[in-house]
Design a protein around this motif. Structure first.
Motif, PDB file in Angstrom:
ATOM      1  N   VAL A   1       0.832  -1.199   0.000  1.00 15.06           N
ATOM      2  CA  VAL A   1       0.000   0.000   0.000  1.00 15.06           C
ATOM      3  C   VAL A   1       0.872   1.255   0.000  1.00 15.06           C
ATOM      4  CG1 VAL A   1      -1.913   1.200   1.129  1.00 15.06           C
ATOM      5  CG2 VAL A   1      -1.649  -1.273   1.407  1.00 15.06           C
ATOM      6  N   CYS A   2       0.525   2.205  -0.836  1.00 12.97           N
ATOM      7  CA  CYS A   2       1.087   3.548  -0.746  1.00 12.97           C
ATOM      8  C   CYS A   2       0.233   4.335   0.247  1.00 12.97           C
ATOM      9  CB  CYS A   2       1.061   4.245  -2.109  1.00 12.97           C
ATOM     10  SG  CYS A   2       2.397   3.773  -3.209  1.00 12.97           S
ATOM     11  N   VAL A   3       0.844   4.783   1.327  1.00 10.48           N
ATOM     12  CA  VAL A   3       0.107   5.510   2.357  1.00 10.48           C
ATOM     13  C   VAL A   3       0.579   6.961   2.346  1.00 10.48           C
ATOM     14  CG1 VAL A   3      -0.547   5.621   4.772  1.00 10.48           C
ATOM     15  CG2 VAL A   3       0.001   3.407   3.734  1.00 10.48           C
ATOM     16  N   GLY A   4      -0.298   7.854   1.917  1.00  9.27           N
ATOM     17  CA  GLY A   4       0.044   9.262   1.877  1.00  9.27           C
ATOM     18  C   GLY A   4       0.378   9.783   3.257  1.00  9.27           C
ATOM     19  N   GLY A   5       1.508  10.471   3.369  1.00  6.26           N
ATOM     20  CA  GLY A   5       1.953  11.001   4.642  1.00  6.26           C
ATOM     21  C   GLY A   5       2.778  10.027   5.456  1.00  6.26           C
ATOM     22  N   MET A   6       2.918   8.771   4.977  1.00  4.28           N
ATOM     23  CA  MET A   6       3.665   7.763   5.744  1.00  4.28           C
ATOM     24  C   MET A   6       4.723   7.062   4.907  1.00  4.28           C
ATOM     25  SD  MET A   6       0.499   6.187   7.997  1.00  4.28           S
ATOM     26  CE  MET A   6       1.481   4.859   8.679  1.00  4.28           C
ATOM     27  N   GLY A   7       4.355   6.535   3.744  1.00  8.53           N
ATOM     28  CA  GLY A   7       5.329   5.842   2.915  1.00  8.53           C
ATOM     29  C   GLY A   7       4.746   4.588   2.295  1.00  8.53           C
ATOM     30  N   LEU A   8       5.611   3.591   2.075  1.00  4.84           N
ATOM     31  CA  LEU A   8       5.220   2.334   1.436  1.00  4.84           C
ATOM     32  C   LEU A   8       5.123   1.249   2.504  1.00  4.84           C
ATOM     33  CD1 LEU A   8       4.736   1.089  -1.433  1.00  4.84           C
ATOM     34  CD2 LEU A   8       7.144   0.372  -1.362  1.00  4.84           C
TER      35      LEU A   8
ATOM     36  N   LEU B   1       4.215  11.890  -0.076  1.00  2.00           N
ATOM     37  CA  LEU B   1       2.912  11.669  -0.715  1.00  2.00           C
ATOM     38  C   LEU B   1       2.996  10.484  -1.676  1.00  2.00           C
ATOM     39  CD1 LEU B   1       0.014  12.438  -1.058  1.00  2.00           C
ATOM     40  CD2 LEU B   1       0.676  14.357  -2.503  1.00  2.00           C
ATOM     41  N   ALA B   2       3.257   9.305  -1.128  1.00  2.00           N
ATOM     42  CA  ALA B   2       3.233   8.085  -1.935  1.00  2.00           C
ATOM     43  C   ALA B   2       1.789   7.817  -2.339  1.00  2.00           C
ATOM     44  CB  ALA B   2       3.794   6.914  -1.136  1.00  2.00           C
ATOM     45  N   ASP B   3       1.545   7.715  -3.654  1.00  2.00           N
ATOM     46  CA  ASP B   3       0.143   7.622  -4.063  1.00  2.00           C
ATOM     47  C   ASP B   3      -0.203   6.483  -5.018  1.00  2.00           C
ATOM     48  OD1 ASP B   3       1.465   8.714  -6.189  1.00  2.00           O
ATOM     49  OD2 ASP B   3       0.282  10.541  -6.300  1.00  2.00           O
ATOM     50  N   ASP B   4       0.768   5.859  -5.676  1.00  2.66           N
ATOM     51  CA  ASP B   4       0.433   4.693  -6.497  1.00  2.66           C
ATOM     52  C   ASP B   4       1.695   3.871  -6.724  1.00  2.66           C
ATOM     53  OD1 ASP B   4      -1.368   3.027  -7.748  1.00  2.66           O
ATOM     54  OD2 ASP B   4      -1.003   3.875  -9.724  1.00  2.66           O
ATOM     55  N   LEU B   5       1.500   2.590  -7.062  1.00  2.00           N
ATOM     56  CA  LEU B   5       2.633   1.687  -7.199  1.00  2.00           C
ATOM     57  C   LEU B   5       2.305   0.548  -8.135  1.00  2.00           C
ATOM     58  CD1 LEU B   5       2.866  -0.866  -4.286  1.00  2.00           C
ATOM     59  CD2 LEU B   5       0.872   0.611  -4.591  1.00  2.00           C
ATOM     60  N   ASP B   6       3.335  -0.173  -8.541  1.00  2.39           N
ATOM     61  CA  ASP B   6       3.194  -1.436  -9.240  1.00  2.39           C
ATOM     62  C   ASP B   6       4.474  -2.223  -9.021  1.00  2.39           C
ATOM     63  OD1 ASP B   6       2.016  -3.430 -10.641  1.00  2.39           O
ATOM     64  OD2 ASP B   6       1.763  -2.316 -12.512  1.00  2.39           O
TER      65      ASP B   6
ATOM     66  N   ILE C   1       9.578  -2.703  -6.509  1.00  2.00           N
ATOM     67  CA  ILE C   1       8.325  -1.952  -6.412  1.00  2.00           C
ATOM     68  C   ILE C   1       8.578  -0.523  -6.877  1.00  2.00           C
ATOM     69  CG2 ILE C   1       6.491  -1.162  -4.875  1.00  2.00           C
ATOM     70  CD1 ILE C   1       7.207  -3.494  -3.016  1.00  2.00           C
ATOM     71  N   TYR C   2       7.898  -0.121  -7.925  1.00  2.00           N
ATOM     72  CA  TYR C   2       7.982   1.249  -8.424  1.00  2.00           C
ATOM     73  C   TYR C   2       6.776   2.016  -7.890  1.00  2.00           C
ATOM     74  CZ  TYR C   2      11.625  -0.355 -11.595  1.00  2.00           C
ATOM     75  OH  TYR C   2      12.791  -0.862 -12.099  1.00  2.00           O
ATOM     76  N   PHE C   3       7.039   3.140  -7.261  1.00  2.00           N
ATOM     77  CA  PHE C   3       5.927   3.913  -6.717  1.00  2.00           C
ATOM     78  C   PHE C   3       6.209   5.408  -6.854  1.00  2.00           C
ATOM     79  CE2 PHE C   3       8.861   3.355  -3.248  1.00  2.00           C
ATOM     80  CZ  PHE C   3       8.747   4.464  -2.426  1.00  2.00           C
ATOM     81  N   SER C   4       5.146   6.169  -6.893  1.00  2.00           N
ATOM     82  CA  SER C   4       5.253   7.615  -7.087  1.00  2.00           C
ATOM     83  C   SER C   4       5.173   8.336  -5.753  1.00  2.00           C
ATOM     84  CB  SER C   4       4.138   8.112  -8.018  1.00  2.00           C
ATOM     85  OG  SER C   4       2.869   7.696  -7.555  1.00  2.00           O
ATOM     86  N   ASP C   5       6.021   9.337  -5.608  1.00  2.00           N
ATOM     87  CA  ASP C   5       5.960  10.270  -4.486  1.00  2.00           C
ATOM     88  C   ASP C   5       5.569  11.608  -5.099  1.00  2.00           C
ATOM     89  OD1 ASP C   5       6.175  11.462  -2.038  1.00  2.00           O
ATOM     90  OD2 ASP C   5       8.354  11.574  -2.023  1.00  2.00           O
ATOM     91  N   ALA C   6       4.275  11.920  -5.053  1.00  2.00           N
ATOM     92  CA  ALA C   6       3.736  13.021  -5.846  1.00  2.00           C
ATOM     93  C   ALA C   6       4.345  14.366  -5.509  1.00  2.00           C
ATOM     94  CB  ALA C   6       2.219  13.087  -5.690  1.00  2.00           C
ATOM     95  N   SER C   7       4.838  14.534  -4.282  1.00  2.00           N
ATOM     96  CA  SER C   7       5.379  15.832  -3.893  1.00  2.00           C
ATOM     97  C   SER C   7       6.410  15.672  -2.796  1.00  2.00           C
ATOM     98  CB  SER C   7       4.259  16.763  -3.411  1.00  2.00           C
ATOM     99  OG  SER C   7       4.789  17.990  -2.946  1.00  2.00           O
ATOM    100  N   THR C   8       7.503  16.405  -2.906  1.00  2.00           N
ATOM    101  CA  THR C   8       8.497  16.456  -1.834  1.00  2.00           C
ATOM    102  C   THR C   8       8.257  17.657  -0.927  1.00  2.00           C
ATOM    103  OG1 THR C   8      10.000  17.702  -3.276  1.00  2.00           O
ATOM    104  CG2 THR C   8      10.251  15.304  -3.228  1.00  2.00           C
ATOM    105  N   ARG C   9       7.195  18.413  -1.178  1.00  2.00           N
ATOM    106  CA  ARG C   9       6.909  19.617  -0.392  1.00  2.00           C
ATOM    107  C   ARG C   9       5.584  19.544   0.357  1.00  2.00           C
ATOM    108  NH1 ARG C   9       9.701  24.140  -1.421  1.00  2.00           N
ATOM    109  NH2 ARG C   9       7.942  25.539  -1.090  1.00  2.00           N
TER     110      ARG C   9
ATOM    111  N   ASP D   1       2.037  17.108   1.754  1.00  2.00           N
ATOM    112  CA  ASP D   1       1.546  15.763   2.022  1.00  2.00           C
ATOM    113  C   ASP D   1       0.125  15.610   1.496  1.00  2.00           C
ATOM    114  OD1 ASP D   1      -0.098  17.040   3.881  1.00  2.00           O
ATOM    115  OD2 ASP D   1       1.242  16.635   5.550  1.00  2.00           O
ATOM    116  N   GLY D   2      -0.527  14.522   1.897  1.00  2.00           N
ATOM    117  CA  GLY D   2      -1.817  14.191   1.310  1.00  2.00           C
ATOM    118  C   GLY D   2      -2.891  15.238   1.495  1.00  2.00           C
TER     119      GLY D   2
END
Length: 718
Positions: free
Chosen positions: A444-451, A482-487, A494-502, A504-505
């Motif tokens: 799970v990608c958990v926004g504000g927490m990680g993978l 802001l981890a928001d999707d993965l595959d 596991i490739y996952f997106s961190d939508a923002s480094t500035r 959070d969710g």
């Protein structure tokens, strides 16, 4: 290897940097509190270097460091008390009493140097304990209490001087340790300086790295909170005054060794010097903020001013006036800065960038593949009334449906009818993208927490919450915000997106409005436990989908209305290229379809008005400052659209719920057993709609895991 995606934004490299954002990032740093005292110190050094060059010769350097040693210890004494929410105006008088006691014990009673040290520092500790006892037991105000004891201890110092000064002034005693303390040096600098520096290092560690230091800081920051946390406030406060008195006593011993006599004026005005030093150094008068290093910084300024003005022939009274002016200026600055710092950062933190999108297609044009329809309107509701924002959905090999929830839950619905739902795991944060690995763990990608990974029993474990920090960035970008999707790729990575480094969710709207390439795509390797950045400077990466052949990853940009392809294997490995551009909406999740194509969800649609706003960064900047969030011009989020695209980037069809009655927003979809499951970040259900059977389609494309294979949200990878 890391790919830089900045060029995809279509902007000039000049837009990569923003002085305003750099200032905001700098203001967040704790060490920025010391910028004013550092600037003042540099100004003092330069001024006296130009006006009194002899200040920096060898002889004056020794004298200056001797003065610094004494002032530094008094500043350190004041810091410990102020950090705990008090103040000690009697440090100068304690200093004088300890100085007199040290001279008397050494010359008149000829005690060993070690005994002189113990007695003099003990006298300082005794004076400090008197302050601490009165303030802690009788709950008196520190300012008034120490003002009274200042006069009391000064009277004691005057008495000792009058009683013993005539006798000790004519006595002479030779002692190698005392002489070394008075005139010895180490590496060309006086012994007293090294004693002071040792105390600064010790108390820097105590304040910042020990339970006692943390408790004192907490006491000064909020006495009420410290009490509720179970801290012994009276004991803490008493201890700070004892330490303050001891440090003042140590300073008195150093002066006794250097001068070898007492005086009624010894230590007069030193409380003002100590107070000015800590304020200049950035120790807050309000308590709860300060370190020993900052006290030393302030002492450097005050001792430099003292020695420079002395060499220029100015009277000591003028020095006191200068200190008073500096104290007033920095005290005012401290109050204003502490009060308005966060407000100032908020006003300049979000800096919209300029984005130019391609021409907007007319989705209502007759015959367009984008024509709205009602193919999703009659989708079966799952979890109606139970769910709150199932952003992503997935079905395991046993046909069980999983989805997230904005309340931090992971839900599980039993197949095949999906009427029974229960909370599978309370992972916290904002659960977004989902995948299932070959061991049947839910990733799970958990926004504000990680993978995170959740085992079949519902136990959550953090896989990664941090990556390597970029050396050139002011703001720490090591945390996954802001981890928001993965595959999951065929090799298990596991490739996952961190939508923002500035942001959070809960702040994702600010990221959308800023429209800068603040995001990145990360790769977590389960074998090594390492997390690396594979794509940097990407504008809001959202959907992540490994291709059917496992050689590339599709990445959605929810700001630039496009999808790109990152090659992770094959002859193009390491290359990033466009996959689908000129979209009429902002894509969210992407997942594999059963016939070798891909499903993509639009989180929102472009509008001519918002396209104009995106192009005008100044307009958005004013809008963010002058209007509340619910009055901003934003993209159209009342969207219910899923579309299918081929491996070559050709859009085949689109599915809508144009009534918006059941699925006002769709952020993800997952195909399984001839059905399409729909998730939405603001929906109160998961939708399930039957798909027409197509020749060549597999029976299930949600998750299929076999020995030695890794799958996630699509067909198995060999």
């Amino acid at each position: 290897m890391t790919v830089d995606a900045y060029g995809l934004s279509g902007r000039s490299p000049v837009h990569r940097f923003s002085a305003q954002r750099m200032l905001a990032d700098l203001m967040e740093k704790r060490w920025m509190d010391a910028i004013a005292p550092v600037a003042l110190l540099v100004a003092v050094v330069i001024y006296f270097a130009l006006t009194v060059p002899e200040l920096y010769n060898a002889a004056n350097t020794v004298t200056t460091t001797q003065i610094l040693a004494e002032m530094g210890l008094l500043a350190l004494a004041m810091t410990v008390v102020v950090l705990g929410g008090g103040i000690d105006l009697s440090v100068g008088s304690i200093f004088a009493v300890s100085n007199a006691v040290a001279v008397i014990c050494f010359k008149l009673y000829e005690l060993p140097v070690l005994a002189v040290f113990v007695i003099a520092i003990g006298v300082g500790a005794l004076c400090g304990s008197i302050n601490g006892a009165i303030i802690s037991i009788f709950k008196t105000r520190p300012f008034i209490t120490t003002l009274v004891t200042l006069l009391t201890f000064r009277t004691v110092a005057i008495y000792l001087d009058q009683e013993y000064s005539p006798r000790v002034s004519v006595l002479f005693r030779e002692d190698v340790v005392w002489t070394f303390l008075a005139r010895g040096s180490i590496a060309g600098l006086p012994v007293g300086f090294w004693v002071m520096l040792l105390m600064v290092v010790l108390f820097q560690f105590v304040i910042t790295r020990t339970r006692f230091g943390w408790q004192v800081t907490a006491l000064g920051a909020s006495r009420t909170s410290a009490r509720r946390a179970g801290m012994r406030l009276n004991r803490l406060s008493f201890t700070t005054y004892v330490i303050s008195g001891s440090l003042a006593g140590l300073s008195g011993v150093l002066v006794a060794a250097r001068l070898g006599q007492t005086s009624q004026t010894t230590g007069q005005g030193y409380e003002l010097i100590a107070l000015t030093a800590i304020i200049i150094g950035g120790v807050s008068l309000g308590g709860g903020k300060g370190t020993a290093a900052r006290a030393l910084l302030g002492a450097l300024v005050t001792s430099g001013l003292y020695q420079g003005m002395l060499l220029m022939g100015y009277d000591n009274n003028l020095y006191q006036v200068v200190l008073a002016v500096v104290l007033l200026a920095f005290a005012t600055l401290d109050i204003k800065y502490a009060k308005n710092r966060d407000k100032a950062i908020q006003k300049i933190f979000v800096v919209p960038g300029e984005v130019r999108l391609p021409a907007l297609a007319n989705i209502y044009e007759p015959g367009s593949v984008w024509n709205p329809n009602r193919r999703l309107t009659d989708a079966q509701p799952i979890g109606l009334g139970q769910l709150d924002g199932p952003e992503d959905v997935i079905v395991d090999r046993n046909g069980h449906l999983y989805c997230g929830d904005r309340r931090g839950y992971i839900w599980r619905f039993e197949g095949p009818d999906y009427t029974e739902g229960k909370i599978f795991c309370r992972v916290g944060g904002l659960p977004l993208g989902l995948a299932i690995d070959k061991d049947d763990n839910l990733v799970v990608c958990v926004g504000g927490m990680g993978l995170y990974a959740i085992d079949p029993q519902g136990q959550a474990t953090a896989l990664t919450t941090r990556t390597k920090r970029s050396w050139h960035r002011i703001r720490d970008d090591s945390a996954v915000r802001l981890a928001d999707d993965l595959d999951i790729a065929p090799d298990g990575k596991i490739y996952f997106s961190d939508a923002s480094t500035r942001f959070d969710g809960v702040e994702h709207m600010y990221e959308t409005m800023e429209a800068r390439p603040n995001g990145r795509v990360l790769c977590y390797d389960p074998e090594t436990g390492e997390t690396t950045t594979v794509v940097k400077n990407y504008a809001f990466p959202n959907g992540i989908c490994v291709s059917h052949d496992g050689q590339s990853v599709l990445i959605n940009s929810s700001v630039l209305a496009r999808i790109d392809r990152l090659w992770i294997d094959g002859p193009k490995k390491g290359q990033l290229e466009p996959f689908l551009e000129d979209l009429p909406g902002y894509p969210d999740n992407t997942n594999r379809a059963s016939d070798g194509t891909y499903w993509v969800a639009f989180a929102s649609m472009r509008t001519p008005t918002f396209d104009l706003a995106v192009e005008d960064a100044g307009f958005r900047r004013r809008m963010l400052k002058e209007l509340p969030l619910d009055e901003w011009i934003i993209h159209n989020m009342n969207t219910s659209c899923v579309f299918k695209v081929t491996e070559e980037g050709e859009v085949l069809e689109s599915l809508w719920d144009e009534t918006l009655e059941h699925h006002s927003l769709i952020t993800s979809m997952r195909e399984h057993d001839g059905h399409l499951f729909l998730g939405g970040l603001t929906n109160n259900r998961v939708g399930r709609v039957a798909l027409p059977k197509r020749e060549g389609a597999t029976s299930s494309t949600s998750t299929r895991a076999t020995a030695g294979l890794t799958t996630s949200g699509g067909v198995s990878h060999a």
